[in-house]
Scaffold this active site. Structure first.
Site, PDB file in Angstrom:
ATOM      1  N   THR A 184      21.055   5.571  14.408  1.00  0.00           N
ATOM      2  CA  THR A 184      20.874   7.020  14.524  1.00  0.00           C
ATOM      3  C   THR A 184      19.414   7.413  14.718  1.00  0.00           C
ATOM      4  OG1 THR A 184      20.816   7.178  12.094  1.00  0.00           O
ATOM      5  CG2 THR A 184      22.930   7.543  13.162  1.00  0.00           C
ATOM      6  N   HIS A 204       2.681   7.139  14.902  1.00  0.00           N
ATOM      7  CA  HIS A 204       1.780   6.107  14.381  1.00  0.00           C
ATOM      8  C   HIS A 204       1.754   4.878  15.279  1.00  0.00           C
ATOM      9  CE1 HIS A 204      -0.310   3.467  11.603  1.00  0.00           C
ATOM     10  NE2 HIS A 204       0.676   2.607  11.713  1.00  0.00           N
ATOM     11  N   LYS A 207       0.813  -1.207   0.000  1.00  0.00           N
ATOM     12  CA  LYS A 207       0.000   0.000   0.000  1.00  0.00           C
ATOM     13  C   LYS A 207       0.856   1.271   0.000  1.00  0.00           C
ATOM     14  CE  LYS A 207      -2.773  -1.013   3.522  1.00  0.00           C
ATOM     15  NZ  LYS A 207      -3.968  -0.992   4.408  1.00  0.00           N
ATOM     16  N   PHE A 245      20.984   1.629   9.939  1.00  0.00           N
ATOM     17  CA  PHE A 245      20.339   2.940   9.984  1.00  0.00           C
ATOM     18  C   PHE A 245      19.702   3.207  11.351  1.00  0.00           C
ATOM     19  CE2 PHE A 245      20.289   2.699   5.276  1.00  0.00           C
ATOM     20  CZ  PHE A 245      20.787   3.960   4.993  1.00  0.00           C
TER      21      PHE A 245
END
Length: 419
Positions: A212, A311, A182, A209
């Protein structure tokens, strides 16, 4: 995504002429009585989610696929989150420079407040100026779930579909937003009201990643992992129960032996569980979706609280509320319900938000969900830990009673300072 298998199928009639279509494309039928054609087509969809630790090491070539046309230079249009650019932009540029790539970095501030069609349109303007060969030059998006959703929508619309590659840089991106089909942007005060089904051809997962990423955003992603644990994977819940605080402390970087083993297994189980639920129902033809757990009330709560709740935090509040509903129905016992609330607290996630004190907001959220789910609630509720059921009979009074229960239990379960 490749291949196309089509056919034109006429409706039944007294006089139907069947004619061969182009070779390999099946048959079509024309109905003389009703003077109509019916077209049906099937397009196989295939996409890959690949672990790619050290993605921007010079020796890795994942982002150089596919190769340039003979005699031409490799080109890439790259959309990158502005925060990611500040932290990692120099090594990302060095990677493309090392491989002699002709590239443009489109730097975009990305959070829920700018998750809009206007942001997508600005990206398309830069993309149009750069120009791409749709067969050999996929877009690349480097960022969190918000940016991947925006760029996915832009890719699906640009020239009616331009392939793209996702590089999630947040935990919620790695385990949730980066693995599905989606795309979407917020519109008219509603979350993801505009969107498409358009999976990236390739998603590349690099846990480095996360080093950080802020602690709160690690917790934000762990809420989506907890969702998978509660509706289908008791082993994953046990891992969160025993190693959750360590994973939060180490940001999934494996600074200890136990932390590394737990990080690998938690991420793998979360992604595997998500894909197992998505694959048979990728276009959501079936509206009873276990991965909708935590997403019945949370879209309205999240948009109403914006930007106070992330979220995953809104999803966790939803899961706490539906756990209370399930406990009152006897679907989960008191001990397991308390374990759920304890894990939420240990992951520094909210089990309560004061917006739940607004009955009209919750009933409006349920009505909106019913509209979205074809007139039915299709409300997923946990059955113990690791299973799920769906109900369609949640009434307003039952909802308000669960809120009153959660108001006590949820506040005791923890309310992080940022909420």
């Amino acid at each position: 995504m490749s291949g196309n298998n089509s056919a034109l199928l006429g409706r039944p009639s007294e006089r139907t002429q069947t004619v061969a279509a182009q070779p390999g494309a099946g048959l079509y039928a024309y109905s003389e009585r009703i003077d109509a054609w019916v077209v049906r087509t099937a397009k196989p969809v295939s996409y890959e989610v690949r672990v790619a630790d050290g993605l921007f090491d010079f020796g890795r070539t994942d982002l150089l696929e596919p190769a340039a046309a003979p005699g031409t230079r490799l080109r890439r249009f790259v959309v990158i989150d502005s925060d990611v650019d500040l932290l990692h932009g120099s090594r990302i540029r060095a990677y493309f420079d090392y491989h002699d790539v002709d590239y443009t970095l489109c730097v975009v501030p990305a959070d829920e407040t700018v998750k809009s069609f206007e942001t997508a349109a600005r990206i398309v303007e830069d993309l149009d100026a750069f120009g791409v060969d749709r067969r050999r030059e996929p877009l690349i998006v480097i960022g969190g779930g918000v940016l991947m959703d925006i760029v996915g929508l832009a890719s699906s619309l640009y020239r009616r579909g331009t392939p793209f590659i996702r590089v999630p840089t947040t935990l919620i991106g790695l385990v949730d937003a980066g693995v599905g089909a989606k795309t979407g942007v917020n519109f008219n005060g509603h979350k993801n009201r505009l969107g498409t089904y358009f999976p990236a051809d390739l998603t590349l997962l690099d846990r480095s990643f996360l080093a950080t990423v802020g602690r709160r955003h690690i917790g934000n992603g762990m809420a989506e992992i907890l969702k998978i644990a509660l509706i289908k994977d008791a082993r994953l819940f046990d891992l969160l129960e025993s190693h959750g605080p360590l994973l939060l402390d180490e940001k999934f970087q494996g600074e200890t032996g136990g932390g590394e083993a737990a990080a690998r297994e938690v991420v793998r189980r979360a992604i595997q569980g998500m894909l197992e639920e998505l694959q048979p129902n990728l276009w959501e033809a079936k509206l009873e979706r276990s991965v909708d757990y935590g997403h019945t009330f949370s879209p309205t709560v999240e948009m109403s609280a914006l930007p106070a709740l992330l979220h995953g935090e809104a999803v966790c509040v939803d899961m706490a509320l539906t756990t209370a509903i399930a406990r009152r129905r006897g679907l989960i016992n008191d001990i397991d319900a308390q374990r759920v609330y304890d894990v939420m607290r240990s992951l520094e996630l909210p089990a309560w938000d004061d917006l739940l004190d607004q009955p009209e907001l919750l009933t409006a959220a349920l009505r909106d969900t019913v509209r979205h789910r074809d007139g039915m609630q299709h409300l997923p509720l946990p059955v113990g830990i690791g299973d799920v059921t769906f109900v369609n009979d949640l009434g307003e009074q039952e909802l308000l009673d669960a809120v009153l229960e959660l108001k006590v239990v949820g506040r005791r379960a923890g309310s992080p300072e940022h909420v």
